[in-house]
Design an enzyme around this catalytic site. Structure first.
Site, PDB file in Angstrom:
ATOM      1  N   SER A 192       0.881  -1.145   0.219  1.00  0.00           N
ATOM      2  CA  SER A 192      -0.114  -0.090  -0.015  1.00  0.00           C
ATOM      3  C   SER A 192       0.917   1.281   0.065  1.00  0.00           C
ATOM      4  O   SER A 192       0.900   2.237  -0.511  1.00  0.00           O
ATOM      5  CB  SER A 192      -0.864  -0.074   1.273  1.00  0.00           C
ATOM      6  N   ARG A 214       0.503   7.964   5.531  1.00  0.00           N
ATOM      7  CA  ARG A 214      -0.566   7.157   6.216  1.00  0.00           C
ATOM      8  C   ARG A 214      -1.942   7.944   6.238  1.00  0.00           C
ATOM      9  O   ARG A 214      -3.189   7.319   6.007  1.00  0.00           O
ATOM     10  CB  ARG A 214      -0.282   7.157   7.680  1.00  0.00           C
ATOM     11  N   HIS A 264      -3.305   6.823   2.912  1.00  0.00           N
ATOM     12  CA  HIS A 264      -3.610   5.340   2.860  1.00  0.00           C
ATOM     13  C   HIS A 264      -5.149   5.201   3.567  1.00  0.00           C
ATOM     14  O   HIS A 264      -5.814   4.539   2.959  1.00  0.00           O
ATOM     15  CB  HIS A 264      -2.547   4.742   3.830  1.00  0.00           C
TER      16      HIS A 264
END
Lengths: 209, 209
Positions: free
Chosen positions: A16, A39, A42
């Site tokens: 990812s 993040r 994500h």
């Protein structure tokens, strides 16, 4: 078992983050905050989020130092506090959400404000040096800014300002950027929310990917 | 108090939904699911989410009937279960997340799968007629589809399939659409997540806006 898929959590994370770093325009982000931006992207499932993420100078350093010093994390919603990965926290930090305190409904009525905003009044004993994470309610972020207008109000170490939505979200985040009371990160505009906010906390808590 | 902003929760909701209905292309959604789509868009802070939301025929009716009959809501993550507004539930429905059950880490190891997927094995006693809400892990949705390949596995009433991210999310939702084991809603592609999933649950639970 006709469906075959990647079942290893570490491999999923690694893939990812590699996809995000290949596709997203991260050039604006220095080493201090790049992992935080990754993040957040994500959690959103959207590489275009990058263009809306803005950090004040020193945000990464201030927020990490606060957690390492044992600061609590003050969250405006249980979806935020529940999402924090406890084992990533560097000092077994307290994660606090005051939204369901029995006093909050009456406080909200007295203040003519939302419960999300009223609940922040219960943050005062914890606010000094804390990491603040607002991932839901624009009214909470606006009320925090009003609380911080008082020079006697304790100062948090840093603010994650990511309320989401169509009424007040954009304006509250613009106000945080303009007021600049302490280091901050925002997602400009309507986007934001609890998942993105949690992702920022988890990235600040540990550099492990 | 230099910041003035809308502080009335009902006015904020009303204004938000009006903005969404003015800006989003909702023509595809029939009366049975329009409110669900609107709340999902609201949670995302993004009117363009509309184009990625897809419902199977009968989803709204099946999911509402399940909750009205007292079905539990099975969630893959605490960020989902914590977000459900209890007072909207029509039958004081149970909201269940098994992710932190003590058995899950060993089960995940035995299954060579994620904890999110392993936790679904503990759903079996609750699965018959339930509303399933997967808002985080593609592995959970894939594992559910594999469980449902077994004709002896109890059938949920409906599935909210909204895992988010870059590895497996798109594929798991495409698989749900193609397998079509029970009525479903998905957010196609990478987008999704706990907030959007919670919004769908809260819209199914009550038509109140």
């Amino acid at each position: 078992m006709p469906y075959e898929y990647e079942t290893d959590g570490a491999t999923i994370y690694k893939g990812s983050f590699a996809t995000i770093r290949a596709e997203a325009d991260l050039a604006r982000f220095d080493a201090d905050v790049e992992q935080i931006a990754v993040r957040m992207i994500h959690a959103a499932g959207m590489v275009d989020l990058a263009q809306y993420i803005h950090f004040s100078d020193g945000f990464g350093t201030a927020a990490r130092a606060a957690l390492q010093a044992g600061a609590p994390i003050l969250c405006d919603a249980y979806m935020v506090s529940e999402g924090v990965t406890r084992k990533r926290l560097p000092a077994d930090n307290q994660v606090i959400c005051t939204l369901r305190d029995d006093a909050v409904p009456d406080m909200a009525k007295d203040m003519s404000n939302t419960r999300s905003a009223a609940a922040l009044e219960l943050w005062r004993p914890h606010l000094d040096g804390a990491l603040v994470a607002i991932g839901n309610a624009p009214t909470a972020l606006f009320h925090l800014l009003n609380m911080l207008e008082d020079p006697d109000c304790p100062r948090p170490a840093a603010i994650i300002g990511c309320p989401v939505g169509f009424i007040g979200a954009m304006e509250s985040k613009d106000a945080l950027r303009d007021a600049n009371p302490v280091p901050w990160v925002i997602v400009e505009g309507r986007l934001g929310g609890s998942a993105i906010t949690v992702a920022a906390i988890n990235a600040i808590a540990s550099r492990a990917e």
